[in-house]
Design a protein around this motif. Structure first.
Motif, PDB file in Angstrom:
ATOM      1  N   UNK A   1       0.168  -1.548  -0.018  1.00 20.90           N
ATOM      2  CA  UNK A   1       0.031   0.306   0.203  1.00 20.90           C
ATOM      3  C   UNK A   1       1.062   0.860  -0.250  1.00 20.90           C
ATOM      4  N   UNK A   2       0.727   1.766  -0.904  1.00 13.26           N
ATOM      5  CA  UNK A   2       1.172   3.043  -1.030  1.00 13.26           C
ATOM      6  C   UNK A   2       0.788   4.745  -0.365  1.00 13.26           C
ATOM      7  N   UNK A   3       1.181   5.117   0.766  1.00 12.19           N
ATOM      8  CA  UNK A   3       0.531   6.952   0.945  1.00 12.19           C
ATOM      9  C   UNK A   3       1.602   7.832   0.694  1.00 12.19           C
ATOM     10  N   UNK A   4       0.825   8.922   0.097  1.00 13.39           N
ATOM     11  CA  UNK A   4       1.837   9.867  -0.170  1.00 13.39           C
ATOM     12  C   UNK A   4       0.897  11.247   0.611  1.00 13.39           C
ATOM     13  N   UNK A   5       2.228  11.702   1.063  1.00 14.79           N
ATOM     14  CA  UNK A   5       1.522  13.149   1.975  1.00 14.79           C
ATOM     15  C   UNK A   5       2.293  14.566   1.529  1.00 14.79           C
ATOM     16  N   UNK A   6       2.025  15.154   2.445  1.00 14.37           N
ATOM     17  CA  UNK A   6       2.215  16.701   1.985  1.00 14.37           C
ATOM     18  C   UNK A   6       2.737  17.744   3.209  1.00 14.37           C
ATOM     19  N   UNK A   7       4.007  17.565   2.937  1.00 12.70           N
ATOM     20  CA  UNK A   7       4.447  17.918   4.377  1.00 12.70           C
ATOM     21  C   UNK A   7       3.807  17.220   5.952  1.00 12.70           C
ATOM     22  N   UNK A   8       3.961  15.859   5.425  1.00 15.97           N
ATOM     23  CA  UNK A   8       3.604  15.246   6.726  1.00 15.97           C
ATOM     24  C   UNK A   8       1.807  15.076   6.910  1.00 15.97           C
ATOM     25  N   UNK A   9       0.691  15.520   5.903  1.00 17.27           N
ATOM     26  CA  UNK A   9      -0.492  15.314   6.177  1.00 17.27           C
ATOM     27  C   UNK A   9      -0.491  14.390   4.610  1.00 17.27           C
ATOM     28  N   UNK A  10      -1.034  13.509   5.221  1.00 18.07           N
ATOM     29  CA  UNK A  10      -1.690  12.176   4.388  1.00 18.07           C
ATOM     30  C   UNK A  10      -2.712  12.916   3.358  1.00 18.07           C
ATOM     31  N   UNK A  11      -2.906  12.867   2.049  1.00 15.94           N
ATOM     32  CA  UNK A  11      -3.538  12.909   0.951  1.00 15.94           C
ATOM     33  C   UNK A  11      -3.889  11.839   0.487  1.00 15.94           C
ATOM     34  N   UNK A  12      -3.569  10.766   0.382  1.00 14.41           N
ATOM     35  CA  UNK A  12      -3.930   9.657  -0.041  1.00 14.41           C
ATOM     36  C   UNK A  12      -3.681   8.628   0.230  1.00 14.41           C
ATOM     37  N   UNK A  13      -4.085   6.914   0.135  1.00 12.61           N
ATOM     38  CA  UNK A  13      -3.654   6.302   0.484  1.00 12.61           C
ATOM     39  C   UNK A  13      -4.026   4.798  -0.627  1.00 12.61           C
ATOM     40  N   UNK A  14      -3.139   4.546  -1.248  1.00 10.76           N
ATOM     41  CA  UNK A  14      -3.882   3.811  -2.078  1.00 10.76           C
ATOM     42  C   UNK A  14      -2.823   2.394  -2.337  1.00 10.76           C
ATOM     43  N   UNK A  15      -4.058   0.862  -2.880  1.00 12.89           N
ATOM     44  CA  UNK A  15      -3.040   0.157  -2.910  1.00 12.89           C
ATOM     45  C   UNK A  15      -2.267   0.138  -4.003  1.00 12.89           C
ATOM     46  N   UNK A  16      -2.449   0.474  -5.060  1.00 13.73           N
ATOM     47  CA  UNK A  16      -1.499   1.149  -6.449  1.00 13.73           C
ATOM     48  C   UNK A  16      -0.896   2.500  -6.660  1.00 13.73           C
ATOM     49  N   UNK A  17       0.706   2.162  -7.223  1.00 14.19           N
ATOM     50  CA  UNK A  17       1.069   3.279  -6.894  1.00 14.19           C
ATOM     51  C   UNK A  17       1.068   4.214  -8.062  1.00 14.19           C
ATOM     52  N   UNK A  18       0.066   4.008  -9.287  1.00 14.61           N
ATOM     53  CA  UNK A  18      -0.264   5.138 -10.467  1.00 14.61           C
ATOM     54  C   UNK A  18      -1.449   5.283  -9.251  1.00 14.61           C
ATOM     55  N   UNK A  19      -2.465   4.463  -9.047  1.00 12.01           N
ATOM     56  CA  UNK A  19      -3.783   4.670  -8.879  1.00 12.01           C
ATOM     57  C   UNK A  19      -3.719   6.135  -7.451  1.00 12.01           C
TER      58      UNK A  19
END
Length: 83
Positions: A1-19
């Motif tokens: 699972x991948x999480x992308x955060x901006x300045x340590x604030x969670x923006x999204x969590x997804x099972x797929x990198x592209x998603x």
């Protein structure tokens, strides 16, 4: 699972990198479309690396990517800084 955060604030969590990247691009565009179909079509020919650079070009915030694994997965994560 991948999480992308901006300045340590969670923006999204997804099972797929592209998603995950498409969802964050959608977040940055503040698009109110009911689906992500148009974004998936627009970015269909982008590589994963292209998607990341597109995302990075859209914000000045520090991007953190978190990759989540269970303890039993034999994985090593490395980061290479490119000039």
């Amino acid at each position: 699972m991948f999480e992308i955060r901006f300045d340590d604030v969670l923006i999204t969590r997804a099972d797929d990198w592209r998603e995950a990247h498409i969802e964050v691009i959608d977040y940055l565009l503040d698009d109110d479309s009911p689906t992500l179909k148009n974004l998936y079509q627009h970015y269909a020919l982008y590589t994963d690396e292209d998607l990341f650079y597109e995302l990075a070009s859209m914000t000045d915030k520090r991007i953190t990517i978190v990759i989540n694994f269970t303890l039993d997965v034999p994985v090593i994560i490395k980061q290479h800084i490119l000039d």
